[in-house]
Design a protein around this motif. Structure first.
Motif, mmCIF file in Angstrom:
data_model
loop_
_atom_site.group_PDB
_atom_site.id
_atom_site.type_symbol
_atom_site.label_atom_id
_atom_site.label_comp_id
_atom_site.label_asym_id
_atom_site.label_seq_id
_atom_site.Cartn_x
_atom_site.Cartn_y
_atom_site.Cartn_z
ATOM 1 N N ALA A 28 86.431 -19.256 113.697
ATOM 2 C CA ALA A 28 87.480 -19.662 114.625
ATOM 3 C C ALA A 28 87.468 -21.155 114.899
ATOM 4 O O ALA A 28 88.350 -21.662 115.603
ATOM 5 C CB ALA A 28 87.334 -18.894 115.937
ATOM 6 N N GLY A 29 86.462 -21.877 114.395
ATOM 7 C CA GLY A 29 86.376 -23.310 114.618
ATOM 8 C C GLY A 29 85.725 -23.693 115.922
ATOM 9 O O GLY A 29 85.726 -24.866 116.312
ATOM 10 N N TYR A 55 89.091 -22.512 103.206
ATOM 11 C CA TYR A 55 89.295 -22.080 104.587
ATOM 12 C C TYR A 55 88.928 -23.188 105.567
ATOM 13 O O TYR A 55 89.706 -23.540 106.458
ATOM 14 C CB TYR A 55 88.457 -20.826 104.858
ATOM 15 C CG TYR A 55 88.573 -20.316 106.277
ATOM 16 C CD1 TYR A 55 89.602 -19.453 106.638
ATOM 17 C CD2 TYR A 55 87.663 -20.703 107.254
ATOM 18 C CE1 TYR A 55 89.713 -18.979 107.934
ATOM 19 C CE2 TYR A 55 87.779 -20.237 108.557
ATOM 20 C CZ TYR A 55 88.790 -19.383 108.878
ATOM 21 O OH TYR A 55 88.908 -18.933 110.166
ATOM 22 N N PHE A 56 87.729 -23.762 105.409
ATOM 23 C CA PHE A 56 87.295 -24.813 106.332
ATOM 24 C C PHE A 56 88.151 -26.071 106.181
ATOM 25 O O PHE A 56 88.389 -26.776 107.168
ATOM 26 C CB PHE A 56 85.821 -25.146 106.105
ATOM 27 C CG PHE A 56 84.880 -24.111 106.635
ATOM 28 C CD1 PHE A 56 84.960 -23.683 107.945
ATOM 29 C CD2 PHE A 56 83.890 -23.563 105.825
ATOM 30 C CE1 PHE A 56 84.095 -22.731 108.445
ATOM 31 C CE2 PHE A 56 83.020 -22.603 106.312
ATOM 32 C CZ PHE A 56 83.127 -22.190 107.625
ATOM 33 N N ARG A 106 91.349 -26.175 105.497
ATOM 34 C CA ARG A 106 92.581 -25.914 106.243
ATOM 35 C C ARG A 106 92.320 -25.887 107.745
ATOM 36 O O ARG A 106 93.131 -26.384 108.528
ATOM 37 C CB ARG A 106 93.183 -24.576 105.797
ATOM 38 C CG ARG A 106 93.738 -24.553 104.396
ATOM 39 C CD ARG A 106 94.317 -23.184 104.082
ATOM 40 N NE ARG A 106 95.377 -22.838 105.015
ATOM 41 C CZ ARG A 106 95.852 -21.604 105.155
ATOM 42 N NH1 ARG A 106 95.351 -20.602 104.440
ATOM 43 N NH2 ARG A 106 96.831 -21.360 106.009
ATOM 44 N N LEU A 107 91.190 -25.324 108.135
ATOM 45 C CA LEU A 107 90.884 -25.207 109.557
ATOM 46 C C LEU A 107 90.666 -26.575 110.191
ATOM 47 O O LEU A 107 91.168 -26.871 111.279
ATOM 48 C CB LEU A 107 89.639 -24.335 109.751
ATOM 49 C CG LEU A 107 89.291 -23.923 111.183
ATOM 50 C CD1 LEU A 107 90.367 -23.016 111.743
ATOM 51 C CD2 LEU A 107 87.945 -23.211 111.219
ATOM 52 N N ASP A 128 93.858 -28.884 110.438
ATOM 53 C CA ASP A 128 94.920 -28.384 111.321
ATOM 54 C C ASP A 128 96.073 -27.736 110.564
ATOM 55 O O ASP A 128 97.181 -27.608 111.093
ATOM 56 C CB ASP A 128 95.475 -29.510 112.214
ATOM 57 C CG ASP A 128 94.447 -30.019 113.206
ATOM 58 O OD1 ASP A 128 94.493 -31.202 113.534
ATOM 59 O OD2 ASP A 128 93.595 -29.215 113.633
ATOM 60 N N MET A 144 95.732 -24.702 109.531
ATOM 61 C CA MET A 144 95.574 -23.301 109.877
ATOM 62 C C MET A 144 95.060 -23.210 111.305
ATOM 63 O O MET A 144 94.135 -23.928 111.691
ATOM 64 C CB MET A 144 94.609 -22.608 108.915
ATOM 65 C CG MET A 144 94.414 -21.127 109.215
ATOM 66 S SD MET A 144 93.510 -20.273 107.900
ATOM 67 C CE MET A 144 91.956 -21.145 107.942
ATOM 68 N N LYS A 145 95.640 -22.334 112.081
ATOM 69 C CA LYS A 145 95.279 -22.184 113.483
ATOM 70 C C LYS A 145 94.595 -20.836 113.690
ATOM 71 O O LYS A 145 95.076 -19.804 113.210
ATOM 72 C CB LYS A 145 96.518 -22.291 114.371
ATOM 73 C CG LYS A 145 96.228 -22.247 115.858
ATOM 74 C CD LYS A 145 97.494 -22.405 116.661
ATOM 75 C CE LYS A 145 97.204 -22.329 118.165
ATOM 76 N NZ LYS A 145 98.450 -22.456 118.963
ATOM 77 N N ALA A 146 93.476 -20.859 114.382
ATOM 78 C CA ALA A 146 92.734 -19.630 114.680
ATOM 79 C C ALA A 146 92.639 -19.444 116.179
ATOM 80 O O ALA A 146 92.560 -20.411 116.943
ATOM 81 C CB ALA A 146 91.334 -19.695 114.071
ATOM 82 N N ASP A 192 97.255 -18.229 112.570
ATOM 83 C CA ASP A 192 97.103 -17.713 111.207
ATOM 84 C C ASP A 192 95.968 -16.708 111.104
ATOM 85 O O ASP A 192 95.941 -15.884 110.189
ATOM 86 C CB ASP A 192 96.824 -18.868 110.234
ATOM 87 C CG ASP A 192 97.941 -19.891 110.229
ATOM 88 O OD1 ASP A 192 99.047 -19.538 109.779
ATOM 89 O OD2 ASP A 192 97.713 -21.029 110.676
#
Length: 359
Positions: free
Chosen positions: A124-125, A155-156, A158-159, A162, A164-166, A236
């Motif tokens: 989730a970051g 994944y990381f 994109r996370l 910004d 991808m939003k978790a 996302d």
């Protein structure tokens, strides 16, 4: 020191007292006697620091520590080549595969303290992977290099970028009372990015508490409030950590339906849950977590619902020929003597643990 060797050295910080033990762990360590610094005392933390790469697993330090602050855990050899996520003590064979498939509902199940929440917070970051380095946290460039060529690298990237939003529902909803102030309705208005507040509040039966302050909510109301608040977010990846706590059977089913409705063609939904019936109702695939509580955890490859639940209950992974629990959990429906004494013929469901070697 780094969690990449064949064993893990655990030092409990609140038990380790180098100023009162005479440094017996360092003095009695056979590796230290050869001139190598397997065990040393850090000036900054004033704790015993054990190099897992130099440790030979003799466990002398475990025996001589008067405060029981040290634990040496030998890892299964099958884990040596697996990538580390989390604090460097969560090893995964499924996370890469997980992020190769969209629009699937993933569930994680495992014992307490095995690293489920830690792994979710990283995805989730909320937490940053340290790759097992407990002194100097690695930079994101180092993390990207470590996961290069894997789905976790994408994944990381994109996370952090910004793209991808978790969003994650926390495990301990009781803490919401301390960190969030205001009325339920006003707070939900501020997070309703998907414009589904009225629908969700009606479905989760929150309308009657809309004018109440969050501090006055019960455990079940807090849980439904937390689920609704995360489900209203535009994200996302949706992560829910133990969403059924404090809820009765009807509320659990409604919460499961609300969470399941978040699944979209380009989104992920991950749930950690101990209620196997809810997992069965919710999920497309299940990943089991095993290991040593408080030390390390392993995420297995995803399995179908039936197979995954059976793996968890049996404590055995057929595809890896690996037993992670000595006892298996079985359910038996038996005629209860107590029921007969009460004049009832209703059978009782009993949970029993059996030694696999005796069955």
């Amino acid at each position: 020191m780094l969690g990449r060797s064949s064993r893990i050295a655990m030092v409990v910080e609140d038990r380790c007292r180098p100023s009162k033990c005479g440094l017996q762990c360092r003095k009695r360590c056979p590796v230290n006697a050869t001139g190598c610094q397997c065990i040393e005392i850090t000036a900054s933390s004033k704790l015993s620091l054990i190099s897992e790469d130099l440790c030979i697993g003799c466990a002398i330090c475990v025996k001589v520590c008067p405060f029981n602050a040290i634990q040496i855990i030998n890892l299964p050899s099958s884990l040596d080549k697996r990538r580390h996520i989390g604090t460097g003590r969560i090893r995964s064979s499924s996370t890469d595969f997980l992020f190769q498939i969209l629009a699937m509902f993933w569930a994680w199940v495992g014992t307490n303290g095995i690293g489920k929440t830690t792994a979710l917070q990283i995805l989730a970051g909320i937490l940053k992977p340290n790759l097992g380095n407990f002194i100097d946290a690695p930079s994101w460039d180092e993390i990207f290099r470590y996961f290069r060529g894997s789905e976790l690298h994408k994944y990381f990237t994109r996370l952090v970028g910004d793209n991808m939003k978790a969003t994650m529902k926390p495990q301990y909803v009781d803490n919401i009372r301390k960190s969030v102030k205001g009325k339920v309705g006003d707070l939900l208005n501020t997070v309703d990015e998907r414009q589904v507040k009225d629908t969700l509040c009606d479905f989760l039966e929150l309308n009657k508490v809309m004018d109440q302050d969050v501090s006055g909510l019960s455990g079940g109301e807090l849980q439904r409030f937390a689920i609704a608040a995360r489900a209203m977010k535009e994200a996302d990846i949706y992560i829910f950590d133990e969403p059924s706590c404090y809820l009765d059977v009807k509320q659990r089913l409604k919460a499961a339906q609300a969470i399941r409705s978040l699944l979209q063609p380009k989104s992920y939904v991950i749930v950690v849950e101990h209620d196997l019936s809810i997992l069965d109702y919710l999920s497309d695939y299940i990943c089991c977590l095993y290991g040593t509580p408080g030390a390390y955890g392993v995420v297995t490859l995803p399995s179908s619902i039936r197979e995954g639940i059976n793996i968890f209950l049996n404590g055995f992974i057929p595809t890896e020929n690996l037993r992670f629990r000595e006892e298996k959990l079985t359910f038996r429906v038996t005629e209860s003597t107590r029921g007969e004494n009460r004049g009832s013929d209703t059978p009782m469901l009993q949970l029993s643990c059996h030694d696999q070697n005796k069955t």
